[in-house]
Design an enzyme around this catalytic site. Sequence first.
Site, PDB file in Angstrom:
ATOM      1  N   ARG A  42      22.648  28.956  37.492  1.00 18.13           N
ATOM      2  CA  ARG A  42      22.099  30.279  37.891  1.00 18.13           C
ATOM      3  C   ARG A  42      22.506  30.711  39.298  1.00 18.13           C
ATOM      4  NH1 ARG A  42      17.235  28.613  35.309  1.00 18.13           N
ATOM      5  NH2 ARG A  42      17.264  29.391  33.184  1.00 18.13           N
ATOM      6  N   LYS A  82      32.606  41.241  44.109  1.00 20.67           N
ATOM      7  CA  LYS A  82      32.927  41.536  42.699  1.00 20.67           C
ATOM      8  C   LYS A  82      33.637  40.320  42.133  1.00 20.67           C
ATOM      9  CE  LYS A  82      33.452  46.563  42.623  1.00 20.67           C
ATOM     10  NZ  LYS A  82      34.407  47.666  42.438  1.00 20.67           N
ATOM     11  N   GLU A 126      47.178  47.987  49.005  1.00 20.79           N
ATOM     12  CA  GLU A 126      45.714  48.069  49.180  1.00 20.79           C
ATOM     13  C   GLU A 126      45.377  48.389  50.638  1.00 20.79           C
ATOM     14  OE1 GLU A 126      43.351  48.121  46.912  1.00 20.79           O
ATOM     15  OE2 GLU A 126      43.981  46.940  45.181  1.00 20.79           O
ATOM     16  N   LYS A 169      36.518  47.786  54.632  1.00 20.77           N
ATOM     17  CA  LYS A 169      35.868  47.343  53.392  1.00 20.77           C
ATOM     18  C   LYS A 169      34.456  46.825  53.670  1.00 20.77           C
ATOM     19  CE  LYS A 169      35.941  45.204  49.056  1.00 20.77           C
ATOM     20  NZ  LYS A 169      36.628  44.676  47.926  1.00 20.77           N
ATOM     21  N   GLU A 226      28.037  49.460  44.336  1.00 22.17           N
ATOM     22  CA  GLU A 226      28.847  50.605  43.905  1.00 22.17           C
ATOM     23  C   GLU A 226      28.035  51.686  43.191  1.00 22.17           C
ATOM     24  OE1 GLU A 226      32.934  49.658  42.618  1.00 22.17           O
ATOM     25  OE2 GLU A 226      32.725  51.283  41.170  1.00 22.17           O
ATOM     26  N   ARG A 279      30.802  53.125  47.511  1.00 17.45           N
ATOM     27  CA  ARG A 279      31.821  52.085  47.293  1.00 17.45           C
ATOM     28  C   ARG A 279      32.929  52.549  46.344  1.00 17.45           C
ATOM     29  NH1 ARG A 279      30.979  45.544  46.380  1.00 17.45           N
ATOM     30  NH2 ARG A 279      33.165  45.117  45.978  1.00 17.45           N
ATOM     31  N   ASN A 322      37.986  52.684  45.088  1.00 17.06           N
ATOM     32  CA  ASN A 322      38.753  52.770  43.838  1.00 17.06           C
ATOM     33  C   ASN A 322      39.823  53.860  43.882  1.00 17.06           C
ATOM     34  OD1 ASN A 322      37.187  50.736  42.755  1.00 17.06           O
ATOM     35  ND2 ASN A 322      35.667  52.171  41.955  1.00 17.06           N
ATOM     36  N   HIS A 338      42.778  53.608  41.645  1.00 18.18           N
ATOM     37  CA  HIS A 338      42.540  52.565  40.646  1.00 18.18           C
ATOM     38  C   HIS A 338      42.343  53.105  39.234  1.00 18.18           C
ATOM     39  CE1 HIS A 338      42.267  50.081  44.164  1.00 18.18           C
ATOM     40  NE2 HIS A 338      41.990  49.001  43.461  1.00 18.18           N
ATOM     41  N   HIS A 349      44.725  51.240  36.942  1.00 15.99           N
ATOM     42  CA  HIS A 349      44.306  50.293  35.895  1.00 15.99           C
ATOM     43  C   HIS A 349      44.887  50.694  34.551  1.00 15.99           C
ATOM     44  CE1 HIS A 349      40.537  48.537  38.079  1.00 15.99           C
ATOM     45  NE2 HIS A 349      41.656  47.955  38.429  1.00 15.99           N
ATOM     46  N   HIS A 395      49.116  44.300  40.441  1.00 22.79           N
ATOM     47  CA  HIS A 395      47.947  45.173  40.576  1.00 22.79           C
ATOM     48  C   HIS A 395      48.156  46.210  41.698  1.00 22.79           C
ATOM     49  CE1 HIS A 395      43.740  46.382  40.754  1.00 22.79           C
ATOM     50  NE2 HIS A 395      43.749  46.108  42.047  1.00 22.79           N
TER      51      HIS A 395
HETATM   52  P1  NAD Z   1      47.186  36.186  42.313  1.00 27.89           P
HETATM   53  O1  NAD Z   1      45.912  35.553  42.622  1.00 27.89           O
HETATM   54  O2  NAD Z   1      47.732  36.012  40.934  1.00 27.89           O
HETATM   55  O3  NAD Z   1      48.274  35.698  43.366  1.00 27.89           O
HETATM   56  C1  NAD Z   1      49.587  36.176  43.259  1.00 27.89           C
HETATM   57  C2  NAD Z   1      50.613  35.024  43.261  1.00 27.89           C
HETATM   58  O4  NAD Z   1      50.758  34.542  44.585  1.00 27.89           O
HETATM   59  C3  NAD Z   1      50.201  33.838  42.423  1.00 27.89           C
HETATM   60  O5  NAD Z   1      51.335  33.327  41.783  1.00 27.89           O
HETATM   61  C4  NAD Z   1      49.669  32.846  43.467  1.00 27.89           C
HETATM   62  O6  NAD Z   1      49.775  31.497  43.047  1.00 27.89           O
HETATM   63  C5  NAD Z   1      50.610  33.124  44.601  1.00 27.89           C
HETATM   64  N1  NAD Z   1      50.116  32.790  45.928  1.00 27.89           N
HETATM   65  C6  NAD Z   1      48.863  32.894  46.412  1.00 27.89           C
HETATM   66  N2  NAD Z   1      48.833  32.617  47.714  1.00 27.89           N
HETATM   67  C7  NAD Z   1      50.088  32.316  48.077  1.00 27.89           C
HETATM   68  C8  NAD Z   1      50.706  31.984  49.307  1.00 27.89           C
HETATM   69  N3  NAD Z   1      50.016  31.946  50.440  1.00 27.89           N
HETATM   70  N4  NAD Z   1      52.035  31.758  49.316  1.00 27.89           N
HETATM   71  C9  NAD Z   1      52.775  31.843  48.175  1.00 27.89           C
HETATM   72  N5  NAD Z   1      52.262  32.181  46.997  1.00 27.89           N
HETATM   73  C10 NAD Z   1      50.926  32.417  46.946  1.00 27.89           C
HETATM   74  O7  NAD Z   1      47.145  37.764  42.562  1.00 27.89           O
HETATM   75  P2  NAD Z   1      46.436  38.661  43.674  1.00 27.89           P
HETATM   76  O8  NAD Z   1      47.286  39.857  43.809  1.00 27.89           O
HETATM   77  O9  NAD Z   1      46.058  37.897  44.861  1.00 27.89           O
HETATM   78  O10 NAD Z   1      45.060  39.085  42.962  1.00 27.89           O
HETATM   79  C11 NAD Z   1      45.066  39.858  41.793  1.00 27.89           C
HETATM   80  C12 NAD Z   1      43.701  39.697  41.140  1.00 27.89           C
HETATM   81  O11 NAD Z   1      42.699  40.155  42.030  1.00 27.89           O
HETATM   82  C13 NAD Z   1      43.539  40.488  39.863  1.00 27.89           C
HETATM   83  O12 NAD Z   1      42.934  39.672  38.887  1.00 27.89           O
HETATM   84  C14 NAD Z   1      42.601  41.617  40.246  1.00 27.89           C
HETATM   85  O13 NAD Z   1      41.801  42.061  39.167  1.00 27.89           O
HETATM   86  C15 NAD Z   1      41.771  40.958  41.307  1.00 27.89           C
HETATM   87  N6  NAD Z   1      41.153  41.879  42.248  1.00 27.89           N
HETATM   88  C16 NAD Z   1      39.822  41.725  42.498  1.00 27.89           C
HETATM   89  C17 NAD Z   1      39.177  42.549  43.393  1.00 27.89           C
HETATM   90  C18 NAD Z   1      37.726  42.325  43.696  1.00 27.89           C
HETATM   91  O14 NAD Z   1      37.129  43.130  44.423  1.00 27.89           O
HETATM   92  N7  NAD Z   1      37.146  41.264  43.207  1.00 27.89           N
HETATM   93  C19 NAD Z   1      39.893  43.555  44.066  1.00 27.89           C
HETATM   94  C20 NAD Z   1      41.264  43.681  43.815  1.00 27.89           C
HETATM   95  C21 NAD Z   1      41.877  42.837  42.898  1.00 27.89           C
HETATM   96  N1  GLY Z   2      38.298  46.552  45.039  1.00 23.88           N
HETATM   97  C1  GLY Z   2      37.295  47.546  44.963  1.00 23.88           C
HETATM   98  C2  GLY Z   2      35.943  47.068  45.375  1.00 23.88           C
HETATM   99  O1  GLY Z   2      35.791  45.961  45.852  1.00 23.88           O
HETATM  100  O2  GLY Z   2      34.998  47.779  45.228  1.00 23.88           O
END
Ligand code: NAD
Ligand code: GLY
Length: 382
Positions: free
Chosen positions: A136, A158, A200, A242, A252, A256, A260, A263, A267, A280
């Site tokens: 939990r 998130k 971003e 942020k 949100e 917030r 987006n 987005h 998306h 992304h």
């Molecule tokens: P990712 O986590 O897949 O990382 C991208 C690539 O970079 C991967 O292959 C990873 O292994 C590699 N990598 C990571 N750190 C590294 C480093 N220092 N050096 C070399 N390689 C490295 O992708 P991302 O772009 O970081 O994240 C995308 C994800 O984030 C999506 O699932 C998206 O939905 C999510 N997201 C979430 C939020 C949120 O608010 N929670 C906001 C935006 C995106």
């Molecule tokens: N990435 C959008 C949010 O965190 O609200």
Amino acid sequence: MIRARNLNRGRRASAHKTLTVSLGKFSYPIHIGENLLPQAGSRLARLGFDTAPIVITNPTVFKLHGWKLCKSLQAVYGPISVIHIGDGERYKDQRSLNKIYDGLFHARADRKSWLVAFGGGVVGDIAGFAAATYMRGIRYVGVPTTLLAQVDSSVGGKVGINVPQGKNLIGSFHQPSAVLADTGVLKSLPARELAAGLFEVIKCGAIRSTAMIGYLEKHLSQILSCQSEALQHIVLESLRIKAGIVARDEKEKHLRMVLNFGHTVGHAIEAATHFKRFKHGEAVAWGMLAALGYSMELGLTPREEAVRLASLIDRVEKMPSLKGIELSELWDALIRDKKFRAGDIQLVLVPKLGVTRIRDCIRRQHFKAYLKHFLRRGKRIF
Ligand code: NAD
Ligand code: GLY
């Protein structure tokens, strides 16, 4: 209220900064700076984490930087358990989540245990969701390693996973207890991942800060060549924006939503291309261009403002094209998106750089006709 403290005066490029995300008793610090990993153990111990954490990561990140983090954690806490999930978006799924739960039971984690999410947005989202749900809810600390994760996904709580029905459709809000953003690790990122994160950062500037846009215009080559001071600056300033927004609207309800920007269409572009063609951040960049063009068409955004942002986006990277995306596929993806309120299309618009307007009640047929035009003309709409 966001505070920034300089913890290392006199050494500008390597000075560490701390911001606070102010959420009452759920407030947490974000430490930003180069070479923070070797200090992770001591910093976290000072924050009151007094038992050994369980690290969630992937093999790519762990091979590159894991030893630095583990050495520092082990020096303070002794032996550390590490759980690996596969590398890539397709591993942000139920199987990896089960693997994490199994690893936590195996490590005899209890309600006082805490996780370290060490990786990009994929690791951060799934590790955060595991923390939100295991017994939990337990604490977790974000140690983001991509630019996207440092400036966006690691902060704000998130968390979630993808399911066959769609991306991020199972999730929760669960704030981290601390975030350590070591900007030095960004130097090993592939150029395309750096660019995806930079979109971003541009989004943050577009919605809240013309100073950030000006900085990006002036220092883009330093950023793309991973110069320490430039990286620290954009991470700090994006997080300041942020953290300020999240502190005012954690769940949100309204404000917030401005995060987006780009987005909604972004998306849909990712979904219409089965999450294969675009990173992304790249899809968000196309989404920002779509929103700007539409806002121009509504007479809200002056052409020169839209062109200024489009030119900056253009200088970052030659993005994959929109070629071959069918309007029907884009539209289907758009109307399936969870960001749609009761069938209404809602868009974040930027009438002027640094200023946002959330527009409800977008007329469907009008927007659909615009998207047809956008898919055909892409950047040539400006
Ligand atoms: P990712 O986590 O897949 O990382 C991208 C690539 O970079 C991967 O292959 C990873 O292994 C590699 N990598 C990571 N750190 C590294 C480093 N220092 N050096 C070399 N390689 C490295 O992708 P991302 O772009 O970081 O994240 C995308 C994800 O984030 C999506 O699932 C998206 O939905 C999510 N997201 C979430 C939020 C949120 O608010 N929670 C906001 C935006 C995106
Ligand atoms: N990435 C959008 C949010 O965190 O609200």
